[in-house]
Design a protein around this motif. Structure first.
Motif, short mmCIF file in Angstrom:
data_model
loop_
_atom_site.label_atom_id
_atom_site.label_comp_id
_atom_site.label_asym_id
_atom_site.label_seq_id
_atom_site.Cartn_x
_atom_site.Cartn_y
_atom_site.Cartn_z
N THR A 16 -13.65 21.68 63.99
CA THR A 16 -13.36 23.00 64.55
C THR A 16 -12.31 23.73 63.72
O THR A 16 -11.71 23.17 62.81
CB THR A 16 -12.99 22.90 66.05
N HIS A 17 -12.10 24.98 64.09
CA HIS A 17 -11.16 25.86 63.39
C HIS A 17 -9.78 25.70 64.01
O HIS A 17 -9.66 25.38 65.18
CB HIS A 17 -11.69 27.29 63.56
N GLY A 18 -8.71 25.98 63.24
CA GLY A 18 -7.35 25.77 63.74
C GLY A 18 -6.74 26.95 64.47
O GLY A 18 -5.57 26.91 64.83
N ASP A 19 -7.50 28.02 64.72
CA ASP A 19 -6.94 29.14 65.48
C ASP A 19 -7.17 28.92 66.98
O ASP A 19 -7.72 27.89 67.39
CB ASP A 19 -7.54 30.47 65.01
N SER A 20 -6.77 29.89 67.81
CA SER A 20 -6.81 29.61 69.25
C SER A 20 -8.25 29.45 69.77
O SER A 20 -8.51 28.57 70.59
CB SER A 20 -6.04 30.65 70.07
N ASP A 21 -9.18 30.26 69.28
CA ASP A 21 -10.58 30.10 69.72
C ASP A 21 -11.12 28.74 69.26
O ASP A 21 -11.83 28.06 70.02
CB ASP A 21 -11.43 31.25 69.15
N GLY A 22 -10.76 28.34 68.05
CA GLY A 22 -11.21 27.04 67.52
C GLY A 22 -10.63 25.88 68.32
O GLY A 22 -11.33 24.92 68.65
N ILE A 23 -9.34 25.96 68.63
CA ILE A 23 -8.69 24.88 69.38
C ILE A 23 -9.28 24.79 70.79
O ILE A 23 -9.57 23.70 71.28
CB ILE A 23 -7.15 25.09 69.39
N CYS A 62 -17.65 23.72 65.65
CA CYS A 62 -17.33 24.90 66.47
C CYS A 62 -16.52 25.92 65.67
O CYS A 62 -15.57 25.55 64.98
CB CYS A 62 -16.45 24.52 67.66
N ASP A 63 -16.84 27.18 65.83
CA ASP A 63 -16.01 28.29 65.35
C ASP A 63 -15.79 28.28 63.83
O ASP A 63 -14.75 28.73 63.36
CB ASP A 63 -14.66 28.29 66.09
N ILE A 64 -16.73 27.75 63.08
CA ILE A 64 -16.62 27.80 61.62
C ILE A 64 -17.69 28.76 61.10
O ILE A 64 -18.89 28.49 61.22
CB ILE A 64 -16.84 26.40 60.98
N GLY A 139 -7.83 34.69 73.05
CA GLY A 139 -7.30 34.47 71.70
C GLY A 139 -8.13 35.15 70.63
O GLY A 139 -7.62 35.47 69.57
N ASP A 140 -9.40 35.34 70.90
CA ASP A 140 -10.28 35.98 69.94
C ASP A 140 -10.60 37.43 70.32
O ASP A 140 -11.53 38.01 69.76
CB ASP A 140 -11.58 35.18 69.80
N TYR A 141 -9.86 38.00 71.24
CA TYR A 141 -10.11 39.37 71.73
C TYR A 141 -11.55 39.51 72.24
O TYR A 141 -12.17 40.56 72.07
CB TYR A 141 -9.89 40.41 70.63
MN LIG Z 1 -11.67 31.07 64.69
#
Ligand SMILES: [Mn+2]
Length: 337
Positions: A16-23, A62-64, A139-141
């Protein structure tokens, strides 16, 4: 990167991605498959990281976003994986125009990855985990989708915003602390409140303090073109800088450029409240200035050599103006609403 002994009891690997949506997406996937190993990755490193997927029964991504430059090679590799393992690829970034009609790909550009991850894995999830999906969407608006609006009705919105806000600020503050992020995924996957994590409130406060100083600097330093307001080297969070540049420069598109000495180029973040598709325009304009760019319609990035930066920004500025006029004439509305 930390290396792990392959544990035969662990059947699932989550990228997954390290931003809030990814986490949040990662935490939802982990809640569905608690015996899983989580790795953080990004569009440019996914292909390389997929080596780690060997030997796992289930592979969840996820989210990549799909990296355009390696998309053909990536597609072949993913098809290979899907022959051996159960592959689930969940994402909300635009996909390449050709070749990605795969049954294992769950893509919807009108929702956050967290919302999609909950939906795809819902049969294995407690209904309460929707709360984590809401944090990720905020987190992703992307908390204005019909589903998230409906899910929000089951909670006190004020508490949701407090928890989501603290979580998102703490994640931003933590930067590249992937050990912290991995622990945070464990915490959220167990359906615990963000504010009950020992570091979250402290990290969130530190983030807000840095952000406030950044905001005040931008208020002084911002410059405006016709459609773009920009700051150069604001010494702080890039996407937040772009938001404050738009606000204090009184333009619909905000831009924050950071000088990268090693590349002799600017790394640029854009945030937009204009109806134009920044992703589309950047993919066209950036390569003509020996750079690259893209992202989402309202949040995108670019890298442009220093010598071409001014000319690039000017052309982008006029292209945004032209595109806005065209949309107005054709009365085109946002396809997600
Ligand atoms: Mn992301």
């Amino acid at each position: 990167m930390r290396s792990f002994e392959l544990n035969p009891a662990i059947e699932t690997i989550i990228f997954t991605h390290g931003d809030s949506d990814g986490i949040c997406s990662g935490a939802i996937a982990k809640s569905a498959y608690p015996d899983s190993q989580v790795y953080f990755t990004s569009p440019v490193s996914l292909l390389r990281k997929l080596k780690l997927a060997n030997g796992y029964k289930r592979v969840i991504i996820c989210d990549i976003a799909i990296d355009e430059r390696t998309s053909e090679e990536l597609l072949l590799r993913l098809r290979e994986i899907s022959q051996i393992s159960k592959l689930i690829y969940i994402d909300h970034h635009p996909i390449p125009a050709k070749g990605w009609n795969e049954s294992w790909l769950h893509n919807d550009p009108c929702a956050s990855s967290s919302e999609l991850t909950y939906k795809v894995l819902s049969s294995r999830l407690s209904r309460d985990v929707r709360r984590v999906a809401i944090y990720g969407a905020i987190g992703d608006y992307a908390d204005d989708s019909n589903t998230v609006k409906m899910w929000c009705e089951d909670w006190d919105k004020r508490t949701l915003f407090f928890e989501a806000g603290a979580l998102i600020q703490a994640i931003i503050y933590s930067g590249r602390e992937f050990e912290f992020k991995r622990e945070l995924i464990e915490h959220l996957a167990k359906d615990k409140l963000p504010s009950s994590h020992p570091d979250i409130l402290d990290f969130a406060r530190k983030c807000s303090d840095l952000e406030e100083r950044l905001r005040l600097r931008i208020r002084k330093e911002v410059k405006s073109l016709q459609n773009i307001a920009y700051v150069i080297d604001p010494r702080g969070y890039k996407s937040k800088s772009a938001i404050y540049a738009a606000a204090y420069g009184h333009r619909k598109v905000g831009c924050s450029a950071e000088y990268r000495q090693t590349k002799h180029a600017y790394d640029i973040s854009f945030r937009s409240r204009s109806p134009v598709d920044l992703n589309k325009i950047l993919r066209d304009v950036a390569p003509r200035y020996e750079g690259s760019g893209g992202g989402l319609p309202e949040a995108a990035g670019a890298r442009i050599p220093v010598r071409n930066f001014k000319a690039f920004l000017n052309e982008l500025d006029s292209r945004i103006g032209e595109e806005e006029r065209r949309l107005k004439e054709e009365n085109i509305i946002d396809k997600c609403h």
